[in-house]
Design a protein around this motif. Structure first.
Motif, PDB file in Angstrom:
ATOM      1  N   ILE A  24      99.424  38.591   6.488  1.00  0.00           N
ATOM      2  CA  ILE A  24      98.410  37.581   6.203  1.00  0.00           C
ATOM      3  C   ILE A  24      97.803  37.874   4.832  1.00  0.00           C
ATOM      4  O   ILE A  24      97.141  38.899   4.635  1.00  0.00           O
ATOM      5  N   THR A  25      98.048  36.979   3.907  1.00  0.00           N
ATOM      6  CA  THR A  25      97.527  37.158   2.549  1.00  0.00           C
ATOM      7  C   THR A  25      96.613  36.018   2.137  1.00  0.00           C
ATOM      8  O   THR A  25      96.036  36.053   1.055  1.00  0.00           O
ATOM      9  N   GLY A  26      96.478  35.012   2.987  1.00  0.00           N
ATOM     10  CA  GLY A  26      95.655  33.874   2.671  1.00  0.00           C
ATOM     11  C   GLY A  26      95.352  33.107   3.946  1.00  0.00           C
ATOM     12  O   GLY A  26      95.745  33.529   5.045  1.00  0.00           O
ATOM     13  N   PRO A  27      94.684  31.992   3.816  1.00  0.00           N
ATOM     14  CA  PRO A  27      94.337  31.222   5.021  1.00  0.00           C
ATOM     15  C   PRO A  27      95.586  30.786   5.781  1.00  0.00           C
ATOM     16  O   PRO A  27      96.545  30.294   5.190  1.00  0.00           O
ATOM     17  N   ARG A  28      95.565  30.958   7.077  1.00  0.00           N
ATOM     18  CA  ARG A  28      96.682  30.554   7.932  1.00  0.00           C
ATOM     19  C   ARG A  28      96.141  29.975   9.223  1.00  0.00           C
ATOM     20  O   ARG A  28      95.178  30.485   9.784  1.00  0.00           O
ATOM     21  N   LEU A  29      96.785  28.936   9.697  1.00  0.00           N
ATOM     22  CA  LEU A  29      96.522  28.419  11.039  1.00  0.00           C
ATOM     23  C   LEU A  29      97.595  29.061  11.925  1.00  0.00           C
ATOM     24  O   LEU A  29      98.748  28.678  11.878  1.00  0.00           O
ATOM     25  N   LEU A  30      97.208  30.038  12.697  1.00  0.00           N
ATOM     26  CA  LEU A  30      98.189  30.897  13.354  1.00  0.00           C
ATOM     27  C   LEU A  30      98.603  30.420  14.743  1.00  0.00           C
ATOM     28  O   LEU A  30      99.711  30.697  15.183  1.00  0.00           O
ATOM     29  N   ALA A  64      90.340  19.033  12.666  1.00  0.00           N
ATOM     30  CA  ALA A  64      90.578  17.646  13.070  1.00  0.00           C
ATOM     31  C   ALA A  64      91.780  17.644  14.007  1.00  0.00           C
ATOM     32  O   ALA A  64      92.727  18.419  13.811  1.00  0.00           O
ATOM     33  N   TRP A  65      91.693  16.793  15.038  1.00  0.00           N
ATOM     34  CA  TRP A  65      92.753  16.756  16.042  1.00  0.00           C
ATOM     35  C   TRP A  65      93.233  15.325  16.229  1.00  0.00           C
ATOM     36  O   TRP A  65      92.423  14.391  16.183  1.00  0.00           O
ATOM     37  N   GLY A  95      84.880  23.653  17.041  1.00  0.00           N
ATOM     38  CA  GLY A  95      86.203  23.329  16.510  1.00  0.00           C
ATOM     39  C   GLY A  95      87.200  22.902  17.560  1.00  0.00           C
ATOM     40  O   GLY A  95      88.329  22.543  17.231  1.00  0.00           O
ATOM     41  N   SER A  96      86.843  22.925  18.806  1.00  0.00           N
ATOM     42  CA  SER A  96      87.777  22.547  19.856  1.00  0.00           C
ATOM     43  C   SER A  96      87.749  21.030  20.072  1.00  0.00           C
ATOM     44  O   SER A  96      86.903  20.327  19.530  1.00  0.00           O
ATOM     45  N   ALA A  97      88.693  20.561  20.855  1.00  0.00           N
ATOM     46  CA  ALA A  97      88.765  19.140  21.191  1.00  0.00           C
ATOM     47  C   ALA A  97      89.322  19.008  22.600  1.00  0.00           C
ATOM     48  O   ALA A  97      89.975  19.929  23.112  1.00  0.00           O
ATOM     49  N   VAL A  98      89.046  17.868  23.206  1.00  0.00           N
ATOM     50  CA  VAL A  98      89.533  17.632  24.563  1.00  0.00           C
ATOM     51  C   VAL A  98      90.500  16.452  24.541  1.00  0.00           C
ATOM     52  O   VAL A  98      90.175  15.382  24.002  1.00  0.00           O
ATOM     53  N   LEU A  99      91.641  16.681  25.117  1.00  0.00           N
ATOM     54  CA  LEU A  99      92.666  15.643  25.221  1.00  0.00           C
ATOM     55  C   LEU A  99      92.663  15.106  26.645  1.00  0.00           C
ATOM     56  O   LEU A  99      92.844  15.865  27.602  1.00  0.00           O
ATOM     57  N   ASP A 100      92.441  13.803  26.756  1.00  0.00           N
ATOM     58  CA  ASP A 100      92.473  13.142  28.065  1.00  0.00           C
ATOM     59  C   ASP A 100      93.836  12.458  28.188  1.00  0.00           C
ATOM     60  O   ASP A 100      94.119  11.497  27.473  1.00  0.00           O
ATOM     61  N   THR A 101      94.660  12.973  29.064  1.00  0.00           N
ATOM     62  CA  THR A 101      96.022  12.443  29.151  1.00  0.00           C
ATOM     63  C   THR A 101      96.042  10.995  29.640  1.00  0.00           C
ATOM     64  O   THR A 101      96.938  10.228  29.277  1.00  0.00           O
ATOM     65  N   ALA A 102      95.058  10.605  30.432  1.00  0.00           N
ATOM     66  CA  ALA A 102      95.015   9.215  30.908  1.00  0.00           C
ATOM     67  C   ALA A 102      94.705   8.270  29.755  1.00  0.00           C
ATOM     68  O   ALA A 102      95.337   7.217  29.591  1.00  0.00           O
ATOM     69  N   VAL A 103      93.729   8.665  28.936  1.00  0.00           N
ATOM     70  CA  VAL A 103      93.376   7.840  27.773  1.00  0.00           C
ATOM     71  C   VAL A 103      94.560   7.760  26.805  1.00  0.00           C
ATOM     72  O   VAL A 103      94.881   6.697  26.257  1.00  0.00           O
ATOM     73  N   ALA A 130      93.219  21.784   9.607  1.00  0.00           N
ATOM     74  CA  ALA A 130      92.049  22.563   9.195  1.00  0.00           C
ATOM     75  C   ALA A 130      91.950  22.540   7.678  1.00  0.00           C
ATOM     76  O   ALA A 130      92.967  22.533   6.976  1.00  0.00           O
ATOM     77  N   GLU A 131      90.716  22.491   7.184  1.00  0.00           N
ATOM     78  CA  GLU A 131      90.471  22.566   5.741  1.00  0.00           C
ATOM     79  C   GLU A 131      89.766  23.872   5.459  1.00  0.00           C
ATOM     80  O   GLU A 131      88.722  24.168   6.025  1.00  0.00           O
ATOM     81  N   ILE A 132      90.343  24.693   4.608  1.00  0.00           N
ATOM     82  CA  ILE A 132      89.720  25.972   4.273  1.00  0.00           C
ATOM     83  C   ILE A 132      90.023  26.314   2.824  1.00  0.00           C
ATOM     84  O   ILE A 132      91.183  26.292   2.401  1.00  0.00           O
ATOM     85  N   ASP A 133      88.964  26.541   2.089  1.00  0.00           N
ATOM     86  CA  ASP A 133      89.075  26.881   0.663  1.00  0.00           C
ATOM     87  C   ASP A 133      89.920  25.855  -0.090  1.00  0.00           C
ATOM     88  O   ASP A 133      90.742  26.209  -0.938  1.00  0.00           O
ATOM     89  N   GLY A 134      89.754  24.587   0.261  1.00  0.00           N
ATOM     90  CA  GLY A 134      90.503  23.537  -0.422  1.00  0.00           C
ATOM     91  C   GLY A 134      91.949  23.442   0.009  1.00  0.00           C
ATOM     92  O   GLY A 134      92.720  22.634  -0.516  1.00  0.00           O
ATOM     93  N   LEU A 135      92.320  24.268   0.967  1.00  0.00           N
ATOM     94  CA  LEU A 135      93.699  24.260   1.457  1.00  0.00           C
ATOM     95  C   LEU A 135      93.755  23.523   2.782  1.00  0.00           C
ATOM     96  O   LEU A 135      92.898  23.718   3.646  1.00  0.00           O
TER      97      LEU A 135
END
Lengths: 267, 758
Positions: A24-30, A64-65, A95-103, A130-135
């Motif tokens: 890990i050397t920079g921002p990562r969505l792991l 954002a999801w 930062g979490s979100a809920v997914l409604d499978t019916a919707v 995700a937005e982090i440090d302009g990335l």
């Protein structure tokens, strides 16, 4: 195929000097976790993301999801999962979100799709941004809709030379191991629900901000008779005194995800 | 006797109507020893009523020969007489065989050799076999020299595979004495399957070939093996850094036999260099030819050849309990046939049944595929001289049993992941293909115009389909040195058996086709050689293309739309291993271009400059994507300049320069993270929109000969990529596709060898 093998050997030589993916050397969505990873039709799923960067141990950037249309093959999220082919989800403060499978099914007109039976699963593609440090970091996660819920795995322990991974000696090589939480393991879905069937395999992906790994992942597998086979790898600590951040992400056969962050301090 | 034959030849070969034009026509030739390639002085050459004697360098010029094709008779002390054909303005190479004691023929005319008359064929390309031995960059390998000719695209890493006029390697065929050869090169393209010393001639037809050949929509390479010399026994050997070979020829049971064997020893070298990894790549091949009788009375020829490649990795277990990872690649084939042929009184007959066996295996541990073929083939040709031209026809067919054994964690179809699905499939199919063909060649206007119509009708067993392929070639002799040849023809090729797999193939797959047109201009340049240029256009239809694609990005490599090494690898191995994809006959292609060749054939320095402008485009399934894209081996510009010079009686040096446009590939425009796989997936840029950097390579070669009474020893150093230029052959990315790098081609590669020729 034969040339691919030869070319692969040649290409492997070209990779020297390139930073490995586990470093890990920079921002990562792991990782992205769906809770539960497999849900029954009409159920709710909570989505969380693990975002890290190279300096701080863990970041909490704006997330954002969105859910993608089941009718479109997603090769490029920014092309195939936008506009009417995407359903935006509300992001909570953490930062979490809920997914409604019916919707979701109603939005994309998938209400007529037959409910899956047995071990079958209908994949629902989710895009996390995700937005982090302009990335801008983009990840894809598959949530499975199936007849029975499944659980995320757990990480019981991460070890260096058999001891809990907490401290390191600079430059020293360790045997790296990991184990799942036995109580959280699901048995493989075989359709016959026999109680003695083996558990799902779990793969532990390891990320560090210093040192070298002989292999970026290690597996815990189960034979048909239930015997557990544990794989270990080698970790060589960096020649530095500063702490090492290590993230371990566990993925099981149903897309179940768990992670653990460790901070290793030098002896 | 010699004078008697010559007199007859003069009388026969002097048509009266052409006398008025004699002053402006000449036929140039070089007479050489067929075995050594050395010039033969004092040979009497007779053609079209004109005779001349070869000089010290073997050169001879017959001024004032009539227009059109003429019979050429060559007579020299100590050599068998040679009767062949020629044409004014077209330099000939006349290779003579030494008279054998109690030789197989024992009559006047034994073997037809030398360059065939070209007026009935579109421009083709040949490389004299003896010239190949000193050709820079080919490592003394005749078939590798093919890749220096016009119309041939460059294949990455110097791998085998002939890409002729933008056609796929699987669309072209190679024949040795009429037997179709399944694989031309040993693994890695290190060497071809047949040693140069046992070849008599080879000819490249990149397109517009005649009705004699079928079941191919690309081009043809025709190889002819050399009969053994029957005067006495002799042996020869060659050793290089890569392999060693030995051959022998001599009289046997009233006939002549030649045998050869070659084995590489790269395995031993690499095993010593990397003791931790048992690495065992090796190849071997063997050849046998036996001739009995004469062509005039009827000659029997037994021909057999075999090739065997093995590449094996064994990763030794580090500790008890560790799995042993093995990789095994096997590619072997054998062919054997008996040919009977007779050429007498203007009637040539040939019939040849053959049998064979192929095996192709690639396995990681027990996972992988094994394919086996058992072909039984028959080819019979007849040719009758007629009114200055000829009538010809024949049949050829094959019955092939193809079987496969496929196992491992594989997906049930393209784009569908295996997901730990262990499967094993075994199967076998029989396929019979048969064709009948006829063609005629007539000369009009005192031989200044030649017309060759042909028709071929094939039945393809796998697709149960009958196809008819009409073909037409017209030749105009614009002057004594300039000939214009136009050709148009229809070509069909049966589907590959792997594409008809009952599990995931398409059993309704039918033949693919091409319409090939070309116009070629050939110019003979006195005291120099020749020049030729050919314009061509080919339209391909009903191509089998993948009709089901997965979600894998094209920039990830491996699909047709990816380009680069992955897609090219698929092209090279498609016929041998099959792609096991669901394909439909909805693909189309077109290729067009210009080939130019200027060649110097005489004097102490020889060589050529070959330039090809070629474009090849493909369209896949129009329901998925109706756009046209470059073919993965589309190389608009390919230039080869080659020169070889004899600087003293013992030393010879040469150099070859190759330039080629880089192959197209689909770039990665970005990436996203697949959280379930914990890996980045590329996002496609425009499909096949970028190209690798241009390929440039210099090869040099030095030969030193020692001639002694007991034979000749030749030492050579062939330095491929002499400047050690790191050419780009493919594209690779870092883990998140944010940085691009090139997979580099082979570095400087020396080939040192020593050859003994008795």
């Amino acid at each position: 195929v034969r040339w691919l093998v030869l070319v692969g050997l040649l290409a492997a030589c070209d990779d020297e000097g390139e930073a490995p993916s586990y470093l890990i050397t920079g921002p990562r969505l792991l990782a992205v976790q769906a809770e539960p990873p497999a849900v029954i039709p009409g159920g709710l799923v909570t989505l969380r993301a693990l975002v890290v960067d190279g300096d701080a141990s863990q970041a909490a950037p704006p997330m954002a999801w969105r859910v993608c249309s089941p009718w479109v093959t997603v090769r490029d999220p920014d092309r195939d999962c936008v506009g009417p082919d995407a359903l935006a989800l509300a992001t909570a403060a953490d930062g979490s979100a809920v997914l409604d499978t019916a919707v979701t099914a109603a939005y994309f007109g998938a209400g007529e799709v037959p409910a899956p039976a047995g071990c079958e699963a209908v994949p629902v593609m989710v895009i996390a941004t995700a937005e982090i440090d302009g990335l801008r970091l983009v990840a894809r996660k598959e949530v499975r809709v199936r007849a029975a819920e499944r659980r995320n795995p757990g990480i019981a322990r991460v070890t260096l030379d058999g001891a809990p991974a907490e401290r390191f000696a600079p430059g020293r090589e360790y045997v790296l191991g990991a184990a799942p939480v036995a109580e959280l393991e699901d048995r493989r879905c075989t359709g016959d629900d026999e109680p003695g069937r083996p558990f799902e395999d779990v793969r532990f992906h390891v990320y560090v901000d210093g040192g070298e790994l002989s292999n970026p992942h290690l597996d815990v597998e189960y034979e048909d008779d239930g015997t557990q086979v544990v794989e270990v790898e080698r970790y060589t600590a960096p020649d530095r005194r500063a702490p090492v951040d290590m993230w371990v992400v566990a993925i099981d056969g149903d897309g179940g995800t768990a992670w653990r962050h460790l901070v290793l301090t030098s002896e | 006797m010699i004078r008697w034959i010559a007199t007859i030849a003069i009388v026969v070969g002097a048509p009266a109507p052409a006398l008025a034009q004699r002053a402006e026509r000449s036929l140039e030739a070089v007479v050489v020893d067929a075995a050594s390639g050395q010039p033969v002085a004092g040979a009497l050459v007779v053609a079209g009523g004109v005779e001349a004697t070869s000089g010290g360098d073997g050169a001879v010029v017959l001024a004032g020969v009539p227009a059109g094709a003429v019979d050429v008779l060559v007579v020299a002390d100590g050599y068998e007489e040679l009767l062949t054909s020629g044409r004014a303005g077209r330099p000939l190479r006349l290779a003579l065989r030494k008279v054998a004691d109690g030789n197989v023929a024992g009559v006047e005319v034994i073997e037809i050799s030398g360059d065939a008359p070209l007026a009935d064929e579109p421009p083709t390309y040949d490389v004299p076999v003896e010239q190949v031995r000193t050709l820079p960059g080919s490592g003394s390998d005749a078939l590798k020299a093919l890749q220096s000719l016009p119309g041939v695209a460059r294949v990455p890493f110097g791998l085998g595979g002939l890409v002729l006029r933008g056609s796929s390697p699987r669309d072209s065929s190679v024949f040795l004495d009429g037997i179709e050869v399944p694989i031309l090169y040993h693994f890695g393209g290190l060497a071809s399957f047949f040693p140069t010393a046992m070849l008599d001639s080879m000819e490249l037809m990149p397109g517009s070939f005649g009705a004699r050949f079928g079941r191919a929509i690309g081009g043809i390479v025709e190889l002819r093996s050399r009969a053994g010399q029957a005067d006495r026994w002799r042996g020869a050997a060659e050793m290089s850094l890569v392999d060693a070979s030995a051959r022998a020829e001599g009289p046997l049971l009233g006939g002549a036999i030649s045998v050869g064997v070659r084995r590489s020893y790269v395995d031993a070298v690499l095993a010593a260099a990397a003791p931790d990894l048992t690495l065992a790549p090796r190849y071997l091949d063997a050849q046998l030819r036996y001739d009995l009788g004469s062509e005039r009375r009827g000659r029997w020829t037994l021909l057999a050849f075999a090739s065997d490649d093995l590449l094996r990795f064994v990763d030794e277990p580090e500790a008890a309990g560790d799995d042993e990872d093995t990789f095994r690649y096997v590619s072997r084939f054998v062919r054997a046939g008996v040919r009977w042929q007779r050429d007498r009184d203007g009637l040539a007959l040939s019939i040849m049944p053959t049998v064979g066996y192929d095996e192709s295996t690639i396995r990681f541990d027990e996972d992988g595929i094994t394919r086996e073929n058992l072909p039984i083939a028959l080819r019979a040709d007849v040719k009758r001289s007629w009114s200055g031209g000829y009538l010809a026809g024949g049949v050829d067919g094959q019955l092939v049993r193809s079987s496969f054994d496929l196992g491992g964690e594989v997906g049930p179809g393209p784009g569908v992941m295996g997901d730990d699905v262990e499967m094993r499939r075994l199967g076998a199919t029989w396929a019979e293909d048969g064709g009948v063909w006829a063609e005629g060649f007539v000369r009009l206007w005192n031989g200044g115009l030649g017309i060759k119509p042909g028709l071929r009708v094939d039945h393809f067993g796998l697709s149960d389909q009958v196809v008819a392929d009409p073909r037409l070639t017209i030749s105009h002799e614009l002057s004594s040195r300039v000939t214009l040849t136009e050709s148009v023809g229809l070509y069909h090729q049966p589907p590959a058996s792997a594409d008809l797999d009952p599990a995931w193939g398409n059993q309704d797959l039918r033949a693919s086709r091409s319409v090939q047109t070309s116009a070629g201009l050939q110019v003979a340049i006195p005291d120099f050689g020749e020049a030729s240029t050919t314009l061509y256009y080919q339209a391909l239809g009903d191509l089998p293309v993948d009709a089901v694609t997965g979600a894998t990005a094209a920039a990830d490599g491996g699909s047709v739309q990816s380009g680069g090494v992955g897609a090219i690898s698929r092209e090279l191995t498609d016929e041998q291993f099959g792609s096991y994809a669901y394909r439909e006959n909805v693909g189309r292609g077109r290729s067009y271009g210009l080939e130019m060749l200027v060649r110097r054939r005489v004097g102490d320095w020889q060589g050529w400059v070959a330039y090809t402008y070629a474009r090849a485009k493909r369209r896949g399934d129009p329901r998925l994507d109706p756009r046209w894209y470059p073919y993965v081996l589309d190389q608009p510009h390919v230039l080869t300049a080659l020169v070889s010079a004899r600087i003293t009686h013992h030393w010879q040096i040469g150099a070859r320069v190759r330039l080629a446009t880089g192959n197209p590939f689909t770039p990665a425009a970005g990436s996203y993270y697949d959280a379930d796989d914990q890996a980045y997936e590329p996002v496609d840029g425009p499909i096949l929109s970028e190209r690798l950097p241009d390929f440039v390579q210099l090869d040099v070669r030095v030969d030193r000969n020692w001639r002694r009474s007991w034979g000749t020893v030749r030492l050579y150093l062939d330095l491929q990529n002499a400047t050690n230029r790191l050419n780009a052959e493919g594209v690779s990315y870092n883990y998140d596709y944010s940085r691009k790098d090139y997979t580099r081609g082979l570095p400087i590669f020396p080939s040192i060898g020593v050859e003994y020729v008795p």
